[in-house]
Motif scaffolding. Structure first.
Motif, PDB file in Angstrom:
ATOM      1  N   ARG A  23       0.859  -1.185   0.000  1.00  0.00           N
ATOM      2  CA  ARG A  23       0.000   0.000   0.000  1.00  0.00           C
ATOM      3  C   ARG A  23       0.892   1.230   0.000  1.00  0.00           C
ATOM      4  O   ARG A  23       1.626   1.457   0.961  1.00  0.00           O
ATOM      5  CB  ARG A  23      -0.932   0.021   1.204  1.00  0.00           C
ATOM      6  CG  ARG A  23      -1.782   1.297   1.284  1.00  0.00           C
ATOM      7  CD  ARG A  23      -2.784   1.206   2.407  1.00  0.00           C
ATOM      8  NE  ARG A  23      -3.881   0.332   2.057  1.00  0.00           N
ATOM      9  CZ  ARG A  23      -4.658  -0.291   2.957  1.00  0.00           C
ATOM     10  NH1 ARG A  23      -4.422  -0.137   4.239  1.00  0.00           N
ATOM     11  NH2 ARG A  23      -5.652  -1.048   2.551  1.00  0.00           N
ATOM     12  N   ALA A  24       0.812   1.958  -1.088  1.00  0.00           N
ATOM     13  CA  ALA A  24       1.557   3.210  -1.204  1.00  0.00           C
ATOM     14  C   ALA A  24       0.707   4.351  -0.647  1.00  0.00           C
ATOM     15  O   ALA A  24      -0.523   4.238  -0.602  1.00  0.00           O
ATOM     16  CB  ALA A  24       1.908   3.473  -2.665  1.00  0.00           C
TER      17      ALA A  24
ATOM     18  N   ASP B  82       8.020   2.083  -6.138  1.00  0.00           N
ATOM     19  CA  ASP B  82       7.867   0.868  -5.326  1.00  0.00           C
ATOM     20  C   ASP B  82       7.759   1.193  -3.839  1.00  0.00           C
ATOM     21  O   ASP B  82       7.497   0.302  -3.027  1.00  0.00           O
ATOM     22  CB  ASP B  82       9.062  -0.068  -5.538  1.00  0.00           C
ATOM     23  CG  ASP B  82       9.138  -0.625  -6.943  1.00  0.00           C
ATOM     24  OD1 ASP B  82      10.261  -0.663  -7.498  1.00  0.00           O
ATOM     25  OD2 ASP B  82       8.086  -1.018  -7.495  1.00  0.00           O
ATOM     26  N   THR B  83       7.941   2.453  -3.476  1.00  0.00           N
ATOM     27  CA  THR B  83       7.836   2.861  -2.087  1.00  0.00           C
ATOM     28  C   THR B  83       6.437   2.578  -1.557  1.00  0.00           C
ATOM     29  O   THR B  83       5.439   3.007  -2.137  1.00  0.00           O
ATOM     30  CB  THR B  83       8.157   4.359  -1.943  1.00  0.00           C
ATOM     31  OG1 THR B  83       9.525   4.569  -2.292  1.00  0.00           O
ATOM     32  CG2 THR B  83       7.910   4.832  -0.514  1.00  0.00           C
ATOM     33  N   ALA B  84       6.362   1.826  -0.464  1.00  0.00           N
ATOM     34  CA  ALA B  84       5.083   1.417   0.096  1.00  0.00           C
ATOM     35  C   ALA B  84       5.333   0.631   1.376  1.00  0.00           C
ATOM     36  O   ALA B  84       6.474   0.266   1.685  1.00  0.00           O
ATOM     37  CB  ALA B  84       4.310   0.552  -0.895  1.00  0.00           C
TER      38      ALA B  84
ATOM     39  N   GLN C  59       8.068  -1.309   5.947  1.00  0.00           N
ATOM     40  CA  GLN C  59       8.211  -0.151   5.082  1.00  0.00           C
ATOM     41  C   GLN C  59       9.368  -0.335   4.117  1.00  0.00           C
ATOM     42  O   GLN C  59      10.481  -0.693   4.530  1.00  0.00           O
ATOM     43  CB  GLN C  59       8.437   1.114   5.904  1.00  0.00           C
ATOM     44  CG  GLN C  59       8.668   2.370   5.086  1.00  0.00           C
ATOM     45  CD  GLN C  59       7.417   2.840   4.367  1.00  0.00           C
ATOM     46  OE1 GLN C  59       6.336   2.897   4.958  1.00  0.00           O
ATOM     47  NE2 GLN C  59       7.557   3.198   3.093  1.00  0.00           N
ATOM     48  N   VAL C  60       9.097  -0.093   2.857  1.00  0.00           N
ATOM     49  CA  VAL C  60      10.132  -0.049   1.825  1.00  0.00           C
ATOM     50  C   VAL C  60      10.118   1.358   1.233  1.00  0.00           C
ATOM     51  O   VAL C  60       9.080   1.817   0.744  1.00  0.00           O
ATOM     52  CB  VAL C  60       9.885  -1.100   0.733  1.00  0.00           C
ATOM     53  CG1 VAL C  60      10.850  -0.898  -0.430  1.00  0.00           C
ATOM     54  CG2 VAL C  60      10.018  -2.504   1.303  1.00  0.00           C
ATOM     55  N   THR C  61      11.259   2.012   1.280  1.00  0.00           N
ATOM     56  CA  THR C  61      11.380   3.362   0.748  1.00  0.00           C
ATOM     57  C   THR C  61      12.514   3.387  -0.265  1.00  0.00           C
ATOM     58  O   THR C  61      13.639   3.004   0.063  1.00  0.00           O
ATOM     59  CB  THR C  61      11.646   4.388   1.851  1.00  0.00           C
ATOM     60  OG1 THR C  61      10.604   4.322   2.828  1.00  0.00           O
ATOM     61  CG2 THR C  61      11.709   5.793   1.272  1.00  0.00           C
TER      62      THR C  61
END
Length: 120
Positions: free
Chosen positions: A39-40, A89-91, A115-117
């Motif tokens: 979920r972004a 792809d940050t989400a 979290q992926v940033t």
């Protein structure tokens, strides 16, 4: 009944790689499908990739050729190798498991999210 523990998120530069892991434990008889959703900010949750018990995989068009989902049935763990990461792809990434339970029945479970940033 089934607990999921995710790991592997973080901050990475565009073009970099990350590997997410999700370990399931609890009243598991057999895990059917395993998958990753994300979920972004300001967007709805979407399926990123899934893998069935027979190993068949499914990917969102946006990640095909860059992400690889795999599973270790002995460890009840699913992985998501993310390569050539892009800022989009940050989400928050969520693990999802569909499992047959040791006491009978079928349940779907979610991880806490990681979290992926991706910075540009």
């Amino acid at each position: 009944q089934v607990q999921l523990v995710e790991s592997g998120g973080g901050l990475v530069q565009s073009g970099g790689s990350l590997r997410l892991s999700c370990a399931a434990s609890g009243s598991i008889f057999l895990i059917n499908a395993m998958g990753w959703y994300r979920r972004a900010p300001g967007k709805q949750r979407e399926l990123v990739a899934s893998i069935a018990s027979d190993g068949n995989t499914n990917y969102a068009d946006s990640v095909k050729g860059r992400f690889v989902i795999s599973r270790d049935n002995a460890k009840n763990t699913v992985y998501l190798q993310m390569n050539s990461l892009k800022p989009e792809d940050t989400a928050v990434y969520y693990c999802n498991v569909l499992s047959q339970l040791s006491q009978g029945g079928l349940g779907t479970y979610w991880g806490q999210g990681t979290q992926v940033t991706v910075s540009s």
